[in-house]
Motif scaffolding. Sequence first.
Motif, PDB file in Angstrom:
ATOM      1  N   ASP A 572       0.859  -1.254   0.043  1.00 33.07           N
ATOM      2  CA  ASP A 572      -0.092  -0.071  -0.060  1.00 33.07           C
ATOM      3  C   ASP A 572       0.993   1.130  -0.105  1.00 33.07           C
ATOM      4  N   ASN A 573       1.897   1.293   0.608  1.00 33.19           N
ATOM      5  CA  ASN A 573       2.857   2.383   0.767  1.00 33.19           C
ATOM      6  C   ASN A 573       3.864   2.531  -0.471  1.00 33.19           C
ATOM      7  N   ASP A 574       3.887   1.594  -1.283  1.00 35.62           N
ATOM      8  CA  ASP A 574       4.956   1.690  -2.311  1.00 35.62           C
ATOM      9  C   ASP A 574       4.220   1.935  -3.561  1.00 35.62           C
ATOM     10  N   THR A 575       4.526   3.294  -3.976  1.00 29.34           N
ATOM     11  CA  THR A 575       3.934   3.926  -5.123  1.00 29.34           C
ATOM     12  C   THR A 575       4.505   3.448  -6.684  1.00 29.34           C
ATOM     13  N   GLY A 576       5.701   2.627  -6.469  1.00 25.80           N
ATOM     14  CA  GLY A 576       6.477   2.106  -7.668  1.00 25.80           C
ATOM     15  C   GLY A 576       5.735   1.081  -8.450  1.00 25.80           C
ATOM     16  N   PHE A 577       4.704   0.544  -7.969  1.00 25.67           N
ATOM     17  CA  PHE A 577       4.258  -0.482  -9.032  1.00 25.67           C
ATOM     18  C   PHE A 577       3.290   0.104  -9.911  1.00 25.67           C
ATOM     19  N   SER A 578       3.295  -0.397 -11.090  1.00 27.06           N
ATOM     20  CA  SER A 578       2.470   0.043 -12.285  1.00 27.06           C
ATOM     21  C   SER A 578       1.003  -0.234 -12.082  1.00 27.06           C
ATOM     22  N   GLN A 579       0.905  -1.407 -11.202  1.00 26.46           N
ATOM     23  CA  GLN A 579      -0.549  -1.462 -10.938  1.00 26.46           C
ATOM     24  C   GLN A 579      -0.465  -2.593  -9.570  1.00 26.46           C
ATOM     25  N   LYS A 580      -1.019  -2.073  -8.540  1.00 27.05           N
ATOM     26  CA  LYS A 580      -1.351  -2.615  -7.412  1.00 27.05           C
ATOM     27  C   LYS A 580      -1.440  -3.899  -7.688  1.00 27.05           C
ATOM     28  N   PRO A 581      -0.519  -4.819  -6.828  1.00 26.39           N
ATOM     29  CA  PRO A 581      -0.720  -6.415  -6.661  1.00 26.39           C
ATOM     30  C   PRO A 581      -1.927  -6.777  -6.196  1.00 26.39           C
ATOM     31  N   ILE A 582      -2.381  -7.790  -6.497  1.00 26.63           N
ATOM     32  CA  ILE A 582      -3.631  -8.504  -5.964  1.00 26.63           C
ATOM     33  C   ILE A 582      -3.252  -9.667  -4.964  1.00 26.63           C
ATOM     34  N   GLY A 583      -3.629  -9.804  -3.796  1.00 30.27           N
ATOM     35  CA  GLY A 583      -3.309 -10.964  -2.956  1.00 30.27           C
ATOM     36  C   GLY A 583      -3.413 -10.762  -1.577  1.00 30.27           C
ATOM     37  N   PRO A 584      -3.170 -11.662  -0.769  1.00 30.87           N
ATOM     38  CA  PRO A 584      -3.425 -13.219  -1.423  1.00 30.87           C
ATOM     39  C   PRO A 584      -4.573 -13.531  -2.108  1.00 30.87           C
ATOM     40  N   MET A 585      -4.548 -14.429  -2.911  1.00 31.83           N
ATOM     41  CA  MET A 585      -5.454 -14.591  -3.684  1.00 31.83           C
ATOM     42  C   MET A 585      -6.838 -15.058  -3.172  1.00 31.83           C
ATOM     43  N   GLY A 586      -6.578 -15.951  -1.997  1.00 37.32           N
ATOM     44  CA  GLY A 586      -7.500 -16.390  -1.012  1.00 37.32           C
ATOM     45  C   GLY A 586      -8.513 -15.227  -0.636  1.00 37.32           C
ATOM     46  N   THR A 587      -7.971 -14.031  -0.223  1.00 39.15           N
ATOM     47  CA  THR A 587      -8.778 -12.986   0.226  1.00 39.15           C
ATOM     48  C   THR A 587      -9.752 -12.371  -0.763  1.00 39.15           C
ATOM     49  N   ALA A 588      -9.680 -12.815  -2.078  1.00 33.25           N
ATOM     50  CA  ALA A 588     -10.485 -12.286  -3.109  1.00 33.25           C
ATOM     51  C   ALA A 588     -11.435 -13.403  -3.418  1.00 33.25           C
ATOM     52  N   ILE A 589     -11.404 -14.406  -3.043  1.00 38.83           N
ATOM     53  CA  ILE A 589     -12.335 -15.474  -3.284  1.00 38.83           C
ATOM     54  C   ILE A 589     -13.487 -15.937  -2.180  1.00 38.83           C
ATOM     55  N   ARG A 590     -14.550 -16.000  -2.600  1.00 37.22           N
ATOM     56  CA  ARG A 590     -15.566 -16.192  -1.450  1.00 37.22           C
ATOM     57  C   ARG A 590     -16.249 -17.487  -1.888  1.00 37.22           C
ATOM     58  N   LEU A 591     -16.167 -18.372  -1.117  1.00 38.26           N
ATOM     59  CA  LEU A 591     -16.897 -19.477  -1.068  1.00 38.26           C
ATOM     60  C   LEU A 591     -18.394 -19.835  -0.665  1.00 38.26           C
ATOM     61  N   THR A 592     -19.423 -20.251  -1.697  1.00 40.28           N
ATOM     62  CA  THR A 592     -20.833 -19.954  -1.367  1.00 40.28           C
ATOM     63  C   THR A 592     -21.235 -21.274  -0.585  1.00 40.28           C
ATOM     64  N   LYS A 593     -20.363 -22.682  -0.807  1.00 34.70           N
ATOM     65  CA  LYS A 593     -20.635 -23.728  -0.300  1.00 34.70           C
ATOM     66  C   LYS A 593     -19.941 -24.388   0.541  1.00 34.70           C
ATOM     67  N   PRO A 594     -19.779 -24.136   1.856  1.00 32.26           N
ATOM     68  CA  PRO A 594     -18.836 -24.273   2.766  1.00 32.26           C
ATOM     69  C   PRO A 594     -18.427 -25.951   2.798  1.00 32.26           C
ATOM     70  N   LYS A 595     -19.296 -26.716   2.442  1.00 33.92           N
ATOM     71  CA  LYS A 595     -18.971 -28.234   2.829  1.00 33.92           C
ATOM     72  C   LYS A 595     -17.761 -28.543   1.781  1.00 33.92           C
ATOM     73  N   TRP A 596     -17.549 -27.727   0.576  1.00 33.89           N
ATOM     74  CA  TRP A 596     -16.452 -28.234  -0.176  1.00 33.89           C
ATOM     75  C   TRP A 596     -15.063 -27.447   0.187  1.00 33.89           C
ATOM     76  N   SER A 597     -15.210 -26.841   1.340  1.00 29.93           N
ATOM     77  CA  SER A 597     -13.923 -25.827   1.800  1.00 29.93           C
ATOM     78  C   SER A 597     -12.705 -26.923   1.657  1.00 29.93           C
ATOM     79  N   SER A 598     -12.654 -27.911   2.508  1.00 28.98           N
ATOM     80  CA  SER A 598     -11.304 -28.385   2.680  1.00 28.98           C
ATOM     81  C   SER A 598     -10.897 -28.969   1.337  1.00 28.98           C
ATOM     82  N   ILE A 599     -11.676 -29.786   0.442  1.00 28.49           N
ATOM     83  CA  ILE A 599     -11.221 -30.354  -0.677  1.00 28.49           C
ATOM     84  C   ILE A 599     -10.999 -29.209  -1.740  1.00 28.49           C
ATOM     85  N   ILE A 600     -11.602 -28.267  -1.809  1.00 25.22           N
ATOM     86  CA  ILE A 600     -10.941 -27.122  -2.642  1.00 25.22           C
ATOM     87  C   ILE A 600      -9.815 -26.542  -2.234  1.00 25.22           C
TER      88      ILE A 600
END
Length: 1169
Positions: A572-600
């Motif tokens: 967030d404090n680094d302005t040298g990125f041409s575009q801000k990185p996305i991550g961790p990827m898990g924070t951008a994913i929302r699981l709608t069916k928790p029963k598959w959580s451990s397998i996925i």
Amino acid sequence: MPPITTSKRSRRAAFDDDGDDDGVTVLQASSSLQNGTQRKKARTSNTSSGRKSTWTSQQDSATSSEEDEVLPEPDEPPSPPAATQYEMMRDAGFRHLEYAHLDDQLATQRIKSRPHILGENQVALNAIIESITCFNFMCHTRLHVDLGPLLNFIVGENGSGKSAILTAITLCLGGKASATNRGGSLRSFVKEGQEHANLVVQIKNQGPDAYKSDLFGESIIVERHFTKSGSSGFKLKSATGRIISNKKGDVDDVVEYYCLQVDNPLNVLSQDNARQFLNAATPAAKYKYFVQGTQLEQLDQDYQLLQETLEANETRLVAFEENIGFLKEKSEKAVKLRDALTKSAEMRRQSKVYSNQLAWAQVMEQENILQQKEEAILSAQEEVARTEATIREKTETLGGIDDKIREAQETMDLLRQDESQLQEQETEASTKFNKAREVQEKILLQERDLHSLVDGAARKAGAFEKKIREEEQRLEAVNGGALAEKQKELEDAKRAVTDIEESQNTHAELSVSLNAQLDDARKEVQKFEESIGQKRQEVSAAESRLRTLSQNRSDPLAGFDPKIPQLLRLIDNDTGFSQKPIGPMGTAIRLTKPKWSSIIEKIIGGFLSAFIVSSKSDQARLAAHMERLGIRDVTILIASRHPIANLHEPDESFDTILRVLKFDDLRVRDQLIIHHMIEQTILIGDREEAERVMFDGQQPKNVAGCLAFHDAKRGHGLRLTRRRDDFSTSPITPSLDQKSRMKSNDVESQVNFFKDALEQLRAELRELETSRRTLQQTAQRCAQAVSQHKRQEDNLKTQRRNASAQVSRIDEQLDKFEGLDGRLEGLKTNLKDALSQKDHYGNQFGELAVQRQEMEGEVESLKENLNKARMIFKDHRAKVTKVEDKIKRYEETRRLALVEKNQAHENIDMAKAGKAQAEASKERQAVIVADYIEQASAVAPERAYIPDGETVRSIERKFESIKEQLRKIRGQLGASDEEIQNRASQAIQEYREAKRNHKSLTSLVDELKTALMDRLCKWRTFQRLISAHARCNFNYLLSERGFRGELFLDHKAKRLRVQVEPDETRKSSSGRNTKTLSGGEKSFSSICLLLAIWDAMGSPLRCLDEFDVFMDNVNRAISTNMLITTARRSVGKQFILITPNAIEGRAKIDRDVKIIRLTDPRQRLLADH
């Protein structure tokens, strides 16, 4: 400097409406017709009743009383000259003054209706002079006077500079030097010995009708400076001293807005004017003062200027009428000539049309060519843009493919590294299995051989036993049967030994089985111990996961590396990125069916902790941050800027990993599609249903794999894949200690799901513990059976020893029968050898049987290991093949993209060259078109319509034909068509313009006449009403002292005469001329006249210099009190009265009266010294 002009505010009416229907309201009137003169304000009526009256002048002389004879006035001026046309129109025969007695009655009623008891005067909120300051002015070096808002008496000895105050007010507020009667120019007012003078007047500016209060504030400061050389200037300042303007016009606007009228001789009566008006004025001079003070003269001059303008315009109208007649005759002649030409008008119009069409057809022809060239440029430009877009697209595609190839190659390298190890494990397992099979086959072969030997030995023993029986029967016959009996005992003893040995062999075989059962039971117990331990770990992990999920609902980073929050802050404090990185990827994913959580989470794995960047430089920059923080094993992916548009998904009836996940950023989705094919991995909870979908019949379209739940293991899963006829099912074991790294739509549902999973695991643990107890009991029983079997073995050993001892004893007894028959012993020996051989072979066969059983178990175990190794290697080969296929597809895609990119580069060069040629051709054609348009515009300024189907050649033929016909007609008319048309058009235009100007001027003259007549009517009404008010008010003021008199206003002769009778008891007397009065009576009557006129004026300022010079003390006191009373009746008006005499003792002084005393400047100088 901001403009300071504003609309004039309304002032209080001079007369208040008394409510009578015949009453009139006198409002203000202003004139703005004269240029170069200050705008004045006067009062006129706007609601006149319209009654026409004529004032009948009184006799210039009246009969006097017996004591006083009226003397003629030798200094009366001659009769006025004959009236001009304007004056006759203005005066209208003086019919409006015919009923002066009625006007006097109405005016008397208004005066009497005023309150006689004076209340407390009110201070005006504005238009009041607050102070005057003079520098080097007249006799003053510096003079500052603070004025009261109501009545001011300036008292001082002669020479003290009292009159300089009024002179300063007049000059500072824009008045002319000549109006002061003190000098002809400003330079004469500079104090002797000084080079310049300065005047400052401060005007009050408060209340809702203040003049631009937001600009000036509560006061307006007017400064005027002038020098001996004649230069002069103004400064208009705000209350804070800020300069607002330096223009005299802005000063005039302020003076006019407040209606101060400093140039009005009755508004500011200087010493000379006051002396002249009060004492020495003739009737004509008094009348002049009256019309000047009431603004009648100013209005008359303005209306006279309006009349002159009207007469000048009427003179112009006469000239216009003569010119119109000439232009009409000229236009009629031109129209007749044009009418003669009109007979061939259609032909000429057609000729003009053809001429215009011919000119513009050539333009259109060239424009069509230009349009084609512009279209060619646009096409070339579009081609260049398309090619450039293709190059950019292919470049990005190549970059993305290179990244994919590199990632696949890295995956392939890892798989290659594991392949050799897996292959070695398979080879080793195969070798062990083959060796065990060889040993097993050898054992089987030896077992078959030993079985044959045992059978041979048994047959041989049987033959010997037969021969022995025959020999024994023979010997029995010889010795009577004793030997046979002993031999039978021996055989029974040996048979007992054999039975015991067989029992031992059988017991030994049972021992192997019991030991095996005990080992199996112990192994099962150990296996269940391991399962229970593993299950306890799963329960502990599930409990930990549930606690973490419950405790960290608000912490989305709990499942990641502890240093991830610090990394995110660095990003967030680094302005040298041409575009801000996305991550961790898990924070951008929302699981709608928790029963598959451990397998996925197990399937996606480390990608949930990965980051996505948009360029190589961003990847290196992010990797450097991770290196500094010591973060390892976190993948950094480079994503394309264009999301994947076409997703090849299976039928909507299937759930896929993609469909149970929601993404905050499409780039996260695209990476999981690329690396894990989440759009083609379906989710089916039931294993049998999953196998039916994947393995029965044809594989569903766009399905690469299937995930299902394990039948027995809660939270575990199975991956089902199919590659042509190769079916594969592999287990999915989730990481028990891994915290959730994906968000959930409903955290509470996810918590409930994990609670249910925990309960299931606990139930499974209880079942395992129950099974373990059962197995432990089974193992215990097996151990007891083994112990009992050992005791039985010991008993059998004891019995065999006893049986062997019995055989030995019988053998000893048989030894006594030796020699009876050696052949029997030889047979027995042979039998013994045969039985021994049989036992030997039987023991070997039993040992081989045990070895065979052990080897079968070992072979089965090795076969299972081999199958497992082959399955693992097969799955690994499938992964390698999948990656190889992926690399091949990527390489083929890259090759095609590279070919397309190279082709696009060739195409863009060709397109740019074509565009340059088209632009050059277009520029040349544009020059040609411009030249054609210029030539066509000279012929026809407006573009002509070209009918469809017409060409330049066809129009040219028509034009030449009709032009030849017109040439013949023109020879008959003597002029060209254009000349005739131009003459007619010009003549008609001149005639119409003259008529329009005449009509406009006529309308102006009519409006000026109407305005002039309306204004003259109001002027007459104003003259009538103000005259009546002055007459009645004069009588009213005289009555204050018990005088009676009359004010004669002869507007026709321009005379104002005053007759006063000091003795009101002389009713028969009509009054005396003022020249017959004493000095005090004359001054008092003049004061009454001045106050009567003042009451009719609208200015808020009243100034009078030395009003009581020629009065005695009685008249002075009465006049002073009269002035004070009049001032108090004039609410909001400011009075400045100058007198050399003391005021105290002869006036009713209150808080509204301010007395200002001035000393001689020379005395002030001496006092200073």
